[in-house]
Design a protein around this motif. Structure first.
Motif, mmCIF file in Angstrom:
data_model
loop_
_atom_site.group_PDB
_atom_site.id
_atom_site.type_symbol
_atom_site.label_atom_id
_atom_site.label_comp_id
_atom_site.label_asym_id
_atom_site.label_seq_id
_atom_site.Cartn_x
_atom_site.Cartn_y
_atom_site.Cartn_z
ATOM 1 N N THR A 69 -5.724 -18.381 -6.051
ATOM 2 C CA THR A 69 -5.016 -18.027 -7.284
ATOM 3 C C THR A 69 -5.962 -17.644 -8.417
ATOM 4 O OG1 THR A 69 -4.879 -20.373 -7.885
ATOM 5 C CG2 THR A 69 -2.997 -19.435 -6.720
ATOM 6 N N LYS A 70 -7.193 -18.164 -8.395
ATOM 7 C CA LYS A 70 -8.141 -17.799 -9.457
ATOM 8 C C LYS A 70 -8.569 -16.330 -9.357
ATOM 9 C CE LYS A 70 -12.468 -19.227 -7.186
ATOM 10 N NZ LYS A 70 -13.609 -20.178 -7.255
ATOM 11 N N GLU A 71 -8.292 -15.711 -8.197
ATOM 12 C CA GLU A 71 -8.594 -14.294 -8.024
ATOM 13 C C GLU A 71 -7.447 -13.398 -8.491
ATOM 14 O OE1 GLU A 71 -11.441 -13.049 -6.949
ATOM 15 O OE2 GLU A 71 -12.390 -14.963 -6.456
ATOM 16 N N PHE A 72 -6.305 -13.999 -8.810
ATOM 17 C CA PHE A 72 -5.113 -13.205 -9.138
ATOM 18 C C PHE A 72 -5.345 -12.271 -10.309
ATOM 19 C CE2 PHE A 72 -1.340 -15.833 -7.239
ATOM 20 C CZ PHE A 72 -1.873 -15.631 -5.976
ATOM 21 N N SER A 73 -6.011 -12.757 -11.361
ATOM 22 C CA SER A 73 -6.179 -11.929 -12.559
ATOM 23 C C SER A 73 -6.999 -10.685 -12.259
ATOM 24 C CB SER A 73 -6.827 -12.740 -13.686
ATOM 25 O OG SER A 73 -8.103 -13.217 -13.290
ATOM 26 N N THR A 74 -8.067 -10.845 -11.474
ATOM 27 C CA THR A 74 -8.884 -9.687 -11.087
ATOM 28 C C THR A 74 -8.082 -8.715 -10.237
ATOM 29 O OG1 THR A 74 -10.879 -11.064 -11.112
ATOM 30 C CG2 THR A 74 -11.015 -8.951 -9.952
ATOM 31 N N ASN A 75 -7.316 -9.274 -9.300
ATOM 32 C CA ASN A 75 -6.488 -8.432 -8.429
ATOM 33 C C ASN A 75 -5.479 -7.627 -9.235
ATOM 34 O OD1 ASN A 75 -7.796 -9.583 -6.229
ATOM 35 N ND2 ASN A 75 -6.199 -11.106 -5.881
ATOM 36 N N ILE A 76 -4.832 -8.290 -10.187
ATOM 37 C CA ILE A 76 -3.791 -7.642 -10.982
ATOM 38 C C ILE A 76 -4.385 -6.560 -11.880
ATOM 39 C CG2 ILE A 76 -2.086 -7.999 -12.817
ATOM 40 C CD1 ILE A 76 -1.561 -10.782 -11.527
ATOM 41 N N ARG A 77 -5.542 -6.845 -12.490
ATOM 42 C CA ARG A 77 -6.179 -5.839 -13.358
ATOM 43 C C ARG A 77 -6.517 -4.577 -12.579
ATOM 44 N NH1 ARG A 77 -9.083 -10.199 -15.523
ATOM 45 N NH2 ARG A 77 -10.909 -9.645 -14.272
ATOM 46 N N LEU A 78 -6.944 -4.748 -11.352
ATOM 47 C CA LEU A 78 -7.293 -3.592 -10.534
ATOM 48 C C LEU A 78 -6.055 -2.891 -9.989
ATOM 49 C CD1 LEU A 78 -9.608 -1.957 -9.247
ATOM 50 C CD2 LEU A 78 -9.568 -3.561 -7.325
ATOM 51 N N ALA A 79 -5.043 -3.682 -9.647
ATOM 52 C CA ALA A 79 -3.875 -3.136 -8.939
ATOM 53 C C ALA A 79 -2.821 -2.535 -9.856
ATOM 54 C CB ALA A 79 -3.230 -4.225 -8.082
ATOM 55 N N TYR A 80 -2.653 -3.055 -11.088
ATOM 56 C CA TYR A 80 -1.482 -2.619 -11.854
ATOM 57 C C TYR A 80 -1.486 -1.129 -12.204
ATOM 58 C CZ TYR A 80 -3.305 -2.194 -16.661
ATOM 59 O OH TYR A 80 -3.961 -1.762 -17.794
ATOM 60 N N PRO A 81 -2.649 -0.518 -12.508
ATOM 61 C CA PRO A 81 -2.582 0.932 -12.737
ATOM 62 C C PRO A 81 -2.205 1.695 -11.460
ATOM 63 C CG PRO A 81 -4.607 -0.001 -13.643
ATOM 64 C CD PRO A 81 -4.007 -1.037 -12.756
ATOM 65 N N VAL A 82 -2.678 1.196 -10.316
ATOM 66 C CA VAL A 82 -2.321 1.838 -9.042
ATOM 67 C C VAL A 82 -0.823 1.694 -8.796
ATOM 68 C CG1 VAL A 82 -2.770 1.929 -6.567
ATOM 69 C CG2 VAL A 82 -4.607 1.276 -8.136
ATOM 70 N N ILE A 83 -0.299 0.506 -9.076
ATOM 71 C CA ILE A 83 1.135 0.259 -8.887
ATOM 72 C C ILE A 83 1.953 1.213 -9.750
ATOM 73 C CG2 ILE A 83 2.999 -1.401 -9.288
ATOM 74 C CD1 ILE A 83 0.947 -3.621 -8.557
ATOM 75 N N LEU A 84 1.571 1.334 -11.018
ATOM 76 C CA LEU A 84 2.311 2.224 -11.915
ATOM 77 C C LEU A 84 2.194 3.679 -11.469
ATOM 78 C CD1 LEU A 84 1.499 0.643 -15.413
ATOM 79 C CD2 LEU A 84 3.609 0.464 -14.087
ATOM 80 N N GLY A 85 1.014 4.049 -10.985
ATOM 81 C CA GLY A 85 0.842 5.405 -10.487
ATOM 82 C C GLY A 85 1.674 5.659 -9.237
ATOM 83 N N MET A 86 1.673 4.694 -8.304
ATOM 84 C CA MET A 86 2.466 4.845 -7.086
ATOM 85 C C MET A 86 3.959 4.853 -7.405
ATOM 86 S SD MET A 86 0.196 5.124 -4.691
ATOM 87 C CE MET A 86 1.109 4.900 -3.178
ATOM 88 N N LEU A 87 4.356 4.019 -8.370
ATOM 89 C CA LEU A 87 5.756 4.037 -8.799
ATOM 90 C C LEU A 87 6.125 5.400 -9.367
ATOM 91 C CD1 LEU A 87 6.235 0.555 -10.528
ATOM 92 C CD2 LEU A 87 7.500 1.428 -8.553
ATOM 93 N N GLY A 88 5.167 6.000 -10.058
ATOM 94 C CA GLY A 88 5.413 7.335 -10.602
ATOM 95 C C GLY A 88 5.664 8.360 -9.513
ATOM 96 N N HIS A 89 4.864 8.283 -8.428
ATOM 97 C CA HIS A 89 5.087 9.183 -7.294
ATOM 98 C C HIS A 89 6.488 8.976 -6.724
ATOM 99 C CE1 HIS A 89 1.250 11.047 -7.016
ATOM 100 N NE2 HIS A 89 0.579 9.957 -6.681
ATOM 101 N N THR A 90 6.846 7.716 -6.523
ATOM 102 C CA THR A 90 8.156 7.393 -5.962
ATOM 103 C C THR A 90 9.266 7.798 -6.913
ATOM 104 O OG1 THR A 90 7.144 5.511 -4.849
ATOM 105 C CG2 THR A 90 9.536 5.554 -4.934
ATOM 106 N N LEU A 91 8.990 7.640 -8.206
ATOM 107 C CA LEU A 91 10.002 7.955 -9.210
ATOM 108 C C LEU A 91 10.394 9.426 -9.174
ATOM 109 C CD1 LEU A 91 11.605 6.525 -11.422
ATOM 110 C CD2 LEU A 91 9.825 7.174 -13.049
ATOM 111 N N ILE A 92 9.449 10.287 -8.773
ATOM 112 C CA ILE A 92 9.774 11.707 -8.644
ATOM 113 C C ILE A 92 10.925 11.887 -7.661
ATOM 114 C CG2 ILE A 92 8.932 13.915 -7.728
ATOM 115 C CD1 ILE A 92 6.240 13.315 -8.996
ATOM 116 N N GLY A 93 10.828 11.193 -6.514
ATOM 117 C CA GLY A 93 11.897 11.261 -5.522
ATOM 118 C C GLY A 93 13.170 10.593 -5.988
#
Length: 465
Positions: free
Chosen positions: A6-30
């Motif tokens: 769990t102590k790694e969660f913050s690092t994981n989230i900081r790295l992942a959230y822009p990717v998540i938003l970008g991937m959601l954007g791709h999906t949002l097109i559809g």
């Protein structure tokens, strides 16, 4: 015990959230296409579903191939090897350009297969011209992936997020004015949605090139490009990693595409309902996809540092985070399964009341199954990301093929076409395939990391640069 993860969660989230938003954007097109076109009728929604099924198969191959760039760049970045990073970026971008053009050609030719797939003639008539335009959008889309995977490997994940947000603003505007004929724009219906996809993806690519080439850290990789730098060894390395990764994603997306075709065989209402459930499941899946990229980058970094104990801690922390996130989505799907389908159809349209009512009823049932497979789907994709970070791709390719096409598809085919379950049966097959993939991919990851920690390098071939 869980605190080391769990102590790694913050690092994981900081790295992942822009990717998540970008991937959601791709999906949002559809999703935007589905919502706006769905207002035109069940036939139009089914046609978009059928048309996109061809494009999504090709797009998955392109995205899967491009992930090879991220793992090599992440390893080179951690090792401070600028030569490796530059080589991976330039060679990867060249390969993505060639692949984008190839996939455009394949989809353009493959659309003729619709007539032999037992789909509704009225759906085929609308889907064919739609495919022509959306297939062309694969070219800028796959080239964009070359830039994106390079930036992700450098842990600069926000650029793709901004590019996708920019493209979605353009996409929504163009869709709105061209689908419905607002102001002086022509009313183009489905073709308006297709044109919106093309223009928005061209804009996304242009934004990404401009943003990365003007980043102070990355400028060195955008200067003095020459075809004389292209080496067969690096082309082979990226291809050796990219082609199996492409197949992994292709096998999964093809299974979901087969669900589109099987549901189309059952009728346009089943196909429209399948598309609604698939759109919603795809949106939540993007959270796991973002975490998968984080796994690929962080595992690749630890591989470059040769810290294998920390590598496994980092990977397992991402697996745990993905499970928590997907459980939340599973609960939401269960709680809202009767309400979410209403977003996609016009229940007040008296002329299509019977069709739309049936679509909503079927989609609500599918969302219950989708709620259950959220967890399996999340696990399999983040473990795949970790394995790509290890540059282990061949065995996972075999695992995904067996899970989706030896286990999942036969169950979908039998339950969907030969039992009263119909569309629900198709989705039960999807659940079975995803669960098998999650289990065996994790066993593969555990086996490899045990060997690495024990000081026994697994037989994973690398190519000198």
């Amino acid at each position: 015990m869980f605190s080391i993860y769990t102590k790694e969660f913050s690092t994981n989230i900081r790295l992942a959230y822009p990717v998540i938003l970008g991937m959601l954007g791709h999906t949002l097109i559809g999703v935007i296409d589905n919502i706006m076109v769905g207002r035109l009728g069940a036939t139009e929604l089914a046609a978009v579903s059928l048309g996109n099924s061809f494009v999504f198969i090709a797009m998955s191959a392109g995205i899967g191939f491009s992930t090879a760039i991220t793992s090599i760049v992440a390893q080179g970045d951690a090792a401070k090897d600028n030569k490796m990073v530059r080589s991976a970026f330039h060679h990867g971008l060249l390969l993505c350009t060639v692949l984008g053009l190839f996939l455009f050609g394949v989809v353009s030719i493959a659309k003729s297969l619709m007539s032999g797939m037992h789909q509704s003639p009225e759906v085929i008539a609308l889907a064919a011209p739609y495919i022509d335009w959306v297939a062309f959008s694969l070219v800028p889309m796959v080239i964009f992936q070359g830039y994106k995977q390079f930036a992700d490997g450098m842990s600069l994940t926000k650029y793709a997020m901004y590019a996708v947000i920019f493209s979605n603003v353009i996409h929504v505007f163009i869709n709105y004015v061209l689908i419905y004929g607002v102001w002086f724009f022509p009313k183009m219906g489905m073709l308006g949605a297709a044109l919106g996809t093309v223009i928005s993806r061209l804009a996304m690519l242009a934004y990404m090139h401009y943003a990365l080439s003007h980043n102070a850290k990355l400028k060195q990789y955008f200067t003095n490009f020459s075809f004389a730098e292209i080496k067969a060894s690096m082309l082979k390395k990226i291809s050796a990693l990219g082609l199996p990764s492409s197949m992994q994603m292709l096998f999964e997306v093809a299974l979901f595409t087969a669900a589109v075709w099987l549901s189309g065989y059952l009728g346009k209402t089943n196909q429209a309902a399948n598309q609604i459930a698939l759109s919603l499941a795809s949106m939540t899946f993007m959270f796991a996809m973002g975490l998968s990229v984080a796994a690929m980058v962080r595992v690749g970094n630890q591989k470059g540092l040769r810290d294998y104990v920390q590598l496994r801690v980092v990977a397992r922390s991402i697996f745990l985070l993905a499970i928590i996130v997907e459980i939340v989505f599973a609960i939401l799907f269960m709680a809202l399964h009767n309400y979410l389908p209403h977003w996609f159809v016009n229940a007040d349209d008296a002329l299509q009341l019977q069709d739309n009512t049936e679509v909503i009823k079927i989609a609500a049932t599918l969302l219950i199954v989708a709620a259950v497979f959220q967890i399996s789907d999340g696990i399999q994709v983040v473990v795949l990301g970790a394995l790509r970070g290890l540059q282990d791709v061949k065995i996972p390719t075999v695992i995904t093929f067996v899970a989706y096409w030896v286990i999942g598809f036969p169950i979908s085919f039998y339950l969907g076409l030969y039992t009263p379950l119909k569309a629900t049966g198709i989705w039960i097959g999807l659940l079975a395939g995803l669960t098998a993939a999650a289990l065996f991919l994790y066993l593969r990851f555990n086996y490899l990391t045990n060997k690495l920690i024990a000081g026994q390098e697994p037989a994973l071939k690398t190519v000198d640069i």
